[in-house]
Design a protein around this motif. Sequence first.
Motif, PDB file in Angstrom:
ATOM      1  N   HIS A 101      -8.723  -3.063  -0.994  1.00 54.47           N
ATOM      2  CA  HIS A 101      -7.581  -2.668  -0.183  1.00 54.47           C
ATOM      3  C   HIS A 101      -6.304  -2.851  -0.987  1.00 54.47           C
ATOM      4  O   HIS A 101      -6.255  -3.635  -1.928  1.00 54.47           O
ATOM      5  N   VAL A 102      -5.285  -2.119  -0.579  1.00 54.99           N
ATOM      6  CA  VAL A 102      -3.976  -2.289  -1.193  1.00 54.99           C
ATOM      7  C   VAL A 102      -2.941  -2.312  -0.073  1.00 54.99           C
ATOM      8  O   VAL A 102      -3.013  -1.523   0.869  1.00 54.99           O
ATOM      9  N   ALA A 103      -2.036  -3.270  -0.140  1.00 58.08           N
ATOM     10  CA  ALA A 103      -0.958  -3.344   0.840  1.00 58.08           C
ATOM     11  C   ALA A 103       0.181  -2.442   0.392  1.00 58.08           C
ATOM     12  O   ALA A 103       0.385  -2.221  -0.806  1.00 58.08           O
ATOM     13  N   ILE A 104       0.915  -1.920   1.363  1.00 58.01           N
ATOM     14  CA  ILE A 104       2.026  -1.021   1.048  1.00 58.01           C
ATOM     15  C   ILE A 104       3.002  -1.672   0.074  1.00 58.01           C
ATOM     16  O   ILE A 104       3.482  -1.021  -0.867  1.00 58.01           O
ATOM     17  N   HIS A 105       3.289  -2.953   0.260  1.00 65.07           N
ATOM     18  CA  HIS A 105       4.294  -3.591  -0.598  1.00 65.07           C
ATOM     19  C   HIS A 105       3.867  -3.640  -2.062  1.00 65.07           C
ATOM     20  O   HIS A 105       4.686  -3.791  -2.958  1.00 65.07           O
ATOM     21  N   GLU A 106       2.539  -3.489  -2.338  1.00 69.24           N
ATOM     22  CA  GLU A 106       2.064  -3.482  -3.715  1.00 69.24           C
ATOM     23  C   GLU A 106       2.479  -2.205  -4.454  1.00 69.24           C
ATOM     24  O   GLU A 106       2.354  -2.128  -5.678  1.00 69.24           O
ATOM     25  N   LEU A 107       2.954  -1.225  -3.717  1.00 69.73           N
ATOM     26  CA  LEU A 107       3.393   0.027  -4.337  1.00 69.73           C
ATOM     27  C   LEU A 107       4.864  -0.024  -4.737  1.00 69.73           C
ATOM     28  O   LEU A 107       5.385   0.940  -5.296  1.00 69.73           O
ATOM     29  N   ARG A 108       5.513  -1.134  -4.477  1.00 67.62           N
ATOM     30  CA  ARG A 108       6.954  -1.249  -4.715  1.00 67.62           C
ATOM     31  C   ARG A 108       7.336  -0.886  -6.145  1.00 67.62           C
ATOM     32  O   ARG A 108       8.300  -0.167  -6.391  1.00 67.62           O
ATOM     33  N   HIS A 109       6.598  -1.390  -7.119  1.00 66.55           N
ATOM     34  CA  HIS A 109       6.968  -1.191  -8.522  1.00 66.55           C
ATOM     35  C   HIS A 109       6.074  -0.162  -9.232  1.00 66.55           C
ATOM     36  O   HIS A 109       6.076  -0.107 -10.460  1.00 66.55           O
ATOM     37  N   ARG A 110       5.354   0.604  -8.460  1.00 65.15           N
ATOM     38  CA  ARG A 110       4.471   1.605  -9.064  1.00 65.15           C
ATOM     39  C   ARG A 110       5.053   3.003  -8.869  1.00 65.15           C
ATOM     40  O   ARG A 110       5.518   3.333  -7.777  1.00 65.15           O
ATOM     41  N   THR A 167       4.519   8.201   4.314  1.00 62.82           N
ATOM     42  CA  THR A 167       4.606   7.298   3.167  1.00 62.82           C
ATOM     43  C   THR A 167       5.987   6.671   3.061  1.00 62.82           C
ATOM     44  O   THR A 167       6.128   5.455   2.882  1.00 62.82           O
ATOM     45  N   LEU A 168       7.013   7.496   3.160  1.00 60.84           N
ATOM     46  CA  LEU A 168       8.382   6.980   3.078  1.00 60.84           C
ATOM     47  C   LEU A 168       8.658   5.967   4.188  1.00 60.84           C
ATOM     48  O   LEU A 168       9.268   4.917   3.960  1.00 60.84           O
ATOM     49  N   SER A 169       8.203   6.271   5.403  1.00 58.81           N
ATOM     50  CA  SER A 169       8.432   5.371   6.532  1.00 58.81           C
ATOM     51  C   SER A 169       7.736   4.027   6.310  1.00 58.81           C
ATOM     52  O   SER A 169       8.324   2.969   6.554  1.00 58.81           O
ATOM     53  N   ALA A 170       6.482   4.059   5.818  1.00 58.32           N
ATOM     54  CA  ALA A 170       5.737   2.818   5.593  1.00 58.32           C
ATOM     55  C   ALA A 170       6.396   1.969   4.510  1.00 58.32           C
ATOM     56  O   ALA A 170       6.490   0.739   4.634  1.00 58.32           O
ATOM     57  N   CYS A 171       6.864   2.615   3.444  1.00 53.50           N
ATOM     58  CA  CYS A 171       7.527   1.872   2.366  1.00 53.50           C
ATOM     59  C   CYS A 171       8.825   1.237   2.861  1.00 53.50           C
ATOM     60  O   CYS A 171       9.123   0.075   2.545  1.00 53.50           O
ATOM     61  N   GLN A 221       9.574   0.415   5.921  1.00 51.99           N
ATOM     62  CA  GLN A 221       9.263  -0.685   6.822  1.00 51.99           C
ATOM     63  C   GLN A 221       8.856  -1.934   6.039  1.00 51.99           C
ATOM     64  O   GLN A 221       9.057  -3.065   6.507  1.00 51.99           O
ATOM     65  N   ALA A 222       8.303  -1.727   4.838  1.00 51.52           N
ATOM     66  CA  ALA A 222       7.931  -2.851   3.980  1.00 51.52           C
ATOM     67  C   ALA A 222       9.130  -3.357   3.177  1.00 51.52           C
ATOM     68  O   ALA A 222       8.994  -4.302   2.390  1.00 51.52           O
ATOM     69  N   GLY A 223      10.290  -2.724   3.329  1.00 53.80           N
ATOM     70  CA  GLY A 223      11.510  -3.229   2.734  1.00 53.80           C
ATOM     71  C   GLY A 223      11.873  -2.667   1.380  1.00 53.80           C
ATOM     72  O   GLY A 223      12.648  -3.288   0.645  1.00 53.80           O
ATOM     73  N   PHE A 224      11.366  -1.497   1.019  1.00 51.89           N
ATOM     74  CA  PHE A 224      11.738  -0.934  -0.277  1.00 51.89           C
ATOM     75  C   PHE A 224      11.726   0.585  -0.240  1.00 51.89           C
ATOM     76  O   PHE A 224      11.088   1.200   0.615  1.00 51.89           O
ATOM     77  N   GLU A 225      12.452   1.174  -1.194  1.00 51.94           N
ATOM     78  CA  GLU A 225      12.442   2.613  -1.414  1.00 51.94           C
ATOM     79  C   GLU A 225      11.462   2.907  -2.542  1.00 51.94           C
ATOM     80  O   GLU A 225      11.552   2.301  -3.616  1.00 51.94           O
ATOM     81  N   PRO A 226      10.517   3.796  -2.330  1.00 52.77           N
ATOM     82  CA  PRO A 226       9.530   4.081  -3.376  1.00 52.77           C
ATOM     83  C   PRO A 226      10.167   4.747  -4.596  1.00 52.77           C
ATOM     84  O   PRO A 226      11.187   5.431  -4.478  1.00 52.77           O
TER      85      PRO A 226
END
Length: 319
Positions: A188-197, A212-216, A218-223
């Motif tokens: 599994h991968v959590a949304i916040h793990e995509l912060r720096h990818r 995708t944008l909404s989930a990111c 909500q996790a506190g970052f802009e992809p």
Amino acid sequence: MQLQQLAYFTAVAETRHFTQAAEEMRVAQPSLSKQIRALELDLGVILFNRARGNITLTAAGEALLPLARRILADTETARREVQELAGLRRGRMRLGATPSLCAGPLADALALFHNRYPGIDLVVEEDGSRDLVRHLSRGELDLALIILPVAAPDTPLATRSILQEQLVVAAPVDGPADPPGRGPGAGHVAIHELRHRPLVMFRRGYDVREATLSACRQAGFEPRFAVEGGEMDAVLRFVEAGLGLAVVPSMALAGRPQLRGVALAPPGLARTIALAHRRDVVPTNATRAFEETLLDFLSDAAASGGLPAGLELIAEPHV
């Protein structure tokens, strides 16, 4: 007022160009312009502001456009309904669907429908869900497989939820040493793990982009985008090439051996797929027959375990 004049008017309104509209309608430009002028004389109003190189609708034109679209759509429906009185031996159905569905179970359902009703011509529009909603509201489609919830269209739509699909993170099979899903909590991968990818992002109009944008956010970052603006095939190919990761519908990975899908950590991201048609237009016989055929196919596939991974049948009664 003639139907042909309304068709010409709608073409000019949508292209904002007399010559392009004439080409689309396969008529000489002077003839099209003459018919538009005749329509304006009949109505007693000017429909277009004809500034050089800048064709825009007047207030009267803006008021006429949705009515013209409705009249043309209803006329086409009436024509096809009369043809279908022969017992679905002739006719046409215009269906819209998202790219992942076109590449997934829809093809087999269409084959089943064609075998049952070989005289019905099938026209398929492949597009993002938001664009399909717009096409439906304009009367350009009879039925569409869209993603709920529906963005507010010009015309109310009747919807029927039929499928739920999980969104997954697409990554190259031969990617970096620490791709998502291979570290702690592997699988599994959590949304916040995509912060720096770097991400590969769909063009505007795709509902998965907004999800995708909404989930990111909500996790506190802009992809961070490596590339954006692609259609489904392009996005998957960019991921294969190593440009970045992408959040995609699970069934989009079928037939992509160079990619693997990593599930998002609970509660994950899921989307509801629904059949939709205009509420103010009675579905044609062909449309009703296709809906029945599609649900028959999906029910058989669900019972036999033949639905793509991440897809669940949730057919509900008509809304």
